[in-house]
Design an enzyme around this catalytic site. Structure first.
Site, PDB file in Angstrom:
ATOM      1  N   ASN A  11       0.822  -1.225   0.000  1.00  0.00           N
ATOM      2  CA  ASN A  11       0.000   0.000   0.000  1.00  0.00           C
ATOM      3  C   ASN A  11       0.849   1.265   0.000  1.00  0.00           C
ATOM      4  O   ASN A  11       0.644   2.158  -0.820  1.00  0.00           O
ATOM      5  CB  ASN A  11      -0.918   0.004   1.227  1.00  0.00           C
ATOM      6  N   VAL A  12       1.794   1.344   0.928  1.00  0.00           N
ATOM      7  CA  VAL A  12       2.598   2.571   1.036  1.00  0.00           C
ATOM      8  C   VAL A  12       3.534   2.692  -0.167  1.00  0.00           C
ATOM      9  O   VAL A  12       3.615   3.743  -0.805  1.00  0.00           O
ATOM     10  CB  VAL A  12       3.416   2.588   2.351  1.00  0.00           C
ATOM     11  N   GLY A  13       4.238   1.599  -0.495  1.00  0.00           N
ATOM     12  CA  GLY A  13       5.241   1.649  -1.557  1.00  0.00           C
ATOM     13  C   GLY A  13       4.636   1.959  -2.915  1.00  0.00           C
ATOM     14  O   GLY A  13       5.139   2.826  -3.647  1.00  0.00           O
ATOM     15  N   ASN A  94      10.123  -7.171  11.108  1.00  0.00           N
ATOM     16  CA  ASN A  94      10.609  -6.161  10.171  1.00  0.00           C
ATOM     17  C   ASN A  94      12.124  -5.949  10.246  1.00  0.00           C
ATOM     18  O   ASN A  94      12.732  -5.520   9.266  1.00  0.00           O
ATOM     19  CB  ASN A  94       9.852  -4.850  10.368  1.00  0.00           C
ATOM     20  N   VAL A 117      10.938   3.819   5.880  1.00  0.00           N
ATOM     21  CA  VAL A 117       9.527   4.042   6.223  1.00  0.00           C
ATOM     22  C   VAL A 117       8.993   2.920   7.120  1.00  0.00           C
ATOM     23  O   VAL A 117       8.157   3.141   8.002  1.00  0.00           O
ATOM     24  CB  VAL A 117       8.678   4.145   4.926  1.00  0.00           C
ATOM     25  N   ARG A 150      -0.671  15.319  10.406  1.00  0.00           N
ATOM     26  CA  ARG A 150      -1.863  14.906  11.156  1.00  0.00           C
ATOM     27  C   ARG A 150      -2.213  15.946  12.218  1.00  0.00           C
ATOM     28  O   ARG A 150      -3.376  16.292  12.415  1.00  0.00           O
ATOM     29  CB  ARG A 150      -1.615  13.521  11.786  1.00  0.00           C
ATOM     30  N   HIS A 174       8.248   8.021  16.511  1.00  0.00           N
ATOM     31  CA  HIS A 174       7.034   7.828  15.708  1.00  0.00           C
ATOM     32  C   HIS A 174       6.245   6.730  16.417  1.00  0.00           C
ATOM     33  O   HIS A 174       6.323   5.562  16.066  1.00  0.00           O
ATOM     34  CB  HIS A 174       7.415   7.416  14.291  1.00  0.00           C
TER      35      HIS A 174
HETATM   36  P1  NAD Z   1       1.965  -3.808   2.904  1.00  0.00           P
HETATM   37  O1  NAD Z   1       1.800  -5.096   3.607  1.00  0.00           O
HETATM   38  O2  NAD Z   1       0.844  -3.289   2.077  1.00  0.00           O
HETATM   39  O3  NAD Z   1       3.260  -3.874   1.958  1.00  0.00           O
HETATM   40  C1  NAD Z   1       4.489  -4.384   2.372  1.00  0.00           C
HETATM   41  C2  NAD Z   1       5.174  -4.962   1.139  1.00  0.00           C
HETATM   42  O4  NAD Z   1       6.501  -5.347   1.509  1.00  0.00           O
HETATM   43  C3  NAD Z   1       4.485  -6.215   0.569  1.00  0.00           C
HETATM   44  O5  NAD Z   1       4.170  -6.032  -0.803  1.00  0.00           O
HETATM   45  C4  NAD Z   1       5.534  -7.308   0.750  1.00  0.00           C
HETATM   46  O6  NAD Z   1       5.512  -8.300  -0.256  1.00  0.00           O
HETATM   47  C5  NAD Z   1       6.826  -6.503   0.724  1.00  0.00           C
HETATM   48  N1  NAD Z   1       7.970  -7.210   1.291  1.00  0.00           N
HETATM   49  C6  NAD Z   1       8.017  -7.979   2.404  1.00  0.00           C
HETATM   50  N2  NAD Z   1       9.255  -8.470   2.573  1.00  0.00           N
HETATM   51  C7  NAD Z   1      10.027  -7.990   1.555  1.00  0.00           C
HETATM   52  C8  NAD Z   1      11.395  -8.114   1.202  1.00  0.00           C
HETATM   53  N3  NAD Z   1      12.246  -8.859   1.923  1.00  0.00           N
HETATM   54  N4  NAD Z   1      11.827  -7.476   0.089  1.00  0.00           N
HETATM   55  C9  NAD Z   1      10.990  -6.729  -0.657  1.00  0.00           C
HETATM   56  N5  NAD Z   1       9.675  -6.568  -0.364  1.00  0.00           N
HETATM   57  C10 NAD Z   1       9.205  -7.183   0.729  1.00  0.00           C
HETATM   58  O7  NAD Z   1       2.366  -2.723   4.041  1.00  0.00           O
HETATM   59  P2  NAD Z   1       2.260  -1.138   3.916  1.00  0.00           P
HETATM   60  O8  NAD Z   1       0.941  -0.678   4.383  1.00  0.00           O
HETATM   61  O9  NAD Z   1       2.754  -0.743   2.573  1.00  0.00           O
HETATM   62  O10 NAD Z   1       3.310  -0.698   5.043  1.00  0.00           O
HETATM   63  C11 NAD Z   1       4.678  -0.936   4.864  1.00  0.00           C
HETATM   64  C12 NAD Z   1       5.463  -0.534   6.096  1.00  0.00           C
HETATM   65  O11 NAD Z   1       5.437   0.881   6.255  1.00  0.00           O
HETATM   66  C13 NAD Z   1       4.905  -1.105   7.415  1.00  0.00           C
HETATM   67  O12 NAD Z   1       5.965  -1.500   8.259  1.00  0.00           O
HETATM   68  C14 NAD Z   1       4.162   0.079   8.010  1.00  0.00           C
HETATM   69  O13 NAD Z   1       4.024  -0.025   9.415  1.00  0.00           O
HETATM   70  C15 NAD Z   1       5.091   1.204   7.606  1.00  0.00           C
HETATM   71  N6  NAD Z   1       4.536   2.551   7.649  1.00  0.00           N
HETATM   72  C16 NAD Z   1       5.334   3.526   8.185  1.00  0.00           C
HETATM   73  C17 NAD Z   1       4.887   4.828   8.228  1.00  0.00           C
HETATM   74  C18 NAD Z   1       5.788   5.902   8.789  1.00  0.00           C
HETATM   75  O14 NAD Z   1       5.317   6.995   9.052  1.00  0.00           O
HETATM   76  N7  NAD Z   1       7.065   5.651   8.969  1.00  0.00           N
HETATM   77  C19 NAD Z   1       3.609   5.140   7.758  1.00  0.00           C
HETATM   78  C20 NAD Z   1       2.830   4.128   7.216  1.00  0.00           C
HETATM   79  C21 NAD Z   1       3.310   2.820   7.153  1.00  0.00           C
END
Ligand code: NAD
Length: 308
Positions: A11-13, A94, A117, A150, A174
């Site tokens: 979702n984020v990426g 993670n 992130v 926010r 955070h």
């Molecule tokens: P998500 O589950 O939608 O996506 C995570 C992706 O990472 C998946 O597509 C998965 O296949 C991939 N992945 C897992 N292991 C991997 C690896 N070894 N190599 C490459 N890809 C890999 O999660 P999301 O909602 O996109 O969130 C991602 C992260 O960002 C989470 O840890 C979330 O908590 C964090 N996040 C941080 C902030 C911030 O402010 N820092 C804000 C939002 C989300």
């Protein structure tokens, strides 16, 4: 044209990749371990280029060689929170993912700035510095830009002013220990302490801390990604454009604010080499204590990471 790699096509990426592509500032490489996922999403984005009049490119891959020579690598790979979870509970799963990703990405993009992130982001940023071997200037975590946005949203609703009139700054972890110094938050230059009662401000701060969980509880199966991806673009743009913009960012401190070897959110001037400088603002004794307490909770998590 700058090259930005986004690792993790979730979702984020993927949303960040789309937003980055639409800035027109950079070519984007989207990488994930799941075969077909980054390729499919990147192809879908590439199909929008004609409609949007974009000439920069977007490709999806499972191979780090395709990310070689990136200027910025955004690390979003890893698990996100589910309802009832705190960000700290993601540490074990993670840490393994971010450690491996930071090593592999750094090996092929030795000059890149890493924008971390994945949560818990302060801890993951510290780990990414160790695993990449990069200087602390070139590994930056995303926290304060999102948390401040926010808080700005809540202040703008409370006072009924456009959100663009607000200047909000969130420091520290955070997470539960994020820090707000009310006097540094302003509306058109006027501190909110002159406009709102102390208990109202405390309520807004508590709501800011709970904002991420509020989204998780509504979505149920995922955590926030529209605002986080906007924050990624704001930080990545400052780096690519070497703008010198001051943004609250999670960086490793080496004596700044009296803190050592801990990643913590503070105001940072960002540029093409990452951290241009950490901005020093005079804090009162009480403010300094709050920041130190927040950093202490991050340090405890760092001590508990599997390879920490
Ligand atoms: P998500 O589950 O939608 O996506 C995570 C992706 O990472 C998946 O597509 C998965 O296949 C991939 N992945 C897992 N292991 C991997 C690896 N070894 N190599 C490459 N890809 C890999 O999660 P999301 O909602 O996109 O969130 C991602 C992260 O960002 C989470 O840890 C979330 O908590 C964090 N996040 C941080 C902030 C911030 O402010 N820092 C804000 C939002 C989300």
């Amino acid at each position: 044209m700058a090259k930005v790699t986004v690792i993790g096509a979730g979702n984020v990426g993927a949303t960040a990749a789309q937003r980055l592509l639409e800035t027109g500032l950079c070519d984007v490489v989207l990488l994930d371990i799941v075969e077909g996922l980054p390729q499919g999403k990147a192809l879908d984005m590439a199909h929008s280029a004609y409609i949007l009049g974009l000439t920069n490119r977007c490709v999806g891959t499972n191979d780090y060689q395709d990310t070689a020579g990136s200027d910025v690598v955004v690390i979003t790979s890893g698990a996100a929170r589910k309802p009832g979870m705190t960000r700290d509970q993601l540490v074990e799963i993670n840490a393994a993912i971010v450690g491996e990703v930071a090593e592999k990405a750094a090996a092929v993009s030795p000059e890149a700035v890493l924008l971390v992130v994945t949560n818990p982001v302060d801890v993951m940023t510290w780990l990414a510095i160790k695993k990449s071997g990069f200087s602390r200037q070139r590994v930056i975590g995303l926290s304060g830009v999102l948390d401040s946005s926010r808080l700005a949203y809540l202040i703008s609703k409370q006072i009924n002013v456009p959100v663009t009139d607000v200047n909000a700054y969130v420091w520290g972890e955070h997470g539960q220990q994020m820090v707000v110094f009310p006097r540094l938050n302003t509306v058109k230059g006027v501190p909110i302490t002159k406009m709102l009662a102390e208990e109202v401000i405390s309520g807004l701060i508590a709501q800011t801390v709970a904002s991420g969980a509020e989204v998780v509880n509504l979505l149920k199966t995922s955590s926030a990604y529209y605002a986080p991806s906007a924050a990624i673009v704001r930080m990545a743009s400052a780096i690519i454009e070497n703008s010198g913009e001051i943004l609250p960012s999670a960086v490793c401190l080496d004596g700044e604010y009296g803190l050592y070897d801990v990643v913590c959110g503070v105001p940072v001037k960002l540029g093409e080499k990452g951290v241009q400088s950490i901005v020093k603002i005079d804090l009162s004794d009480d403010e300094q204590k709050l920041l130190a307490k927040s950093a202490e909770s991050i340090k405890k998590m760092i001590a508990n990471i599997p390879s920490g």
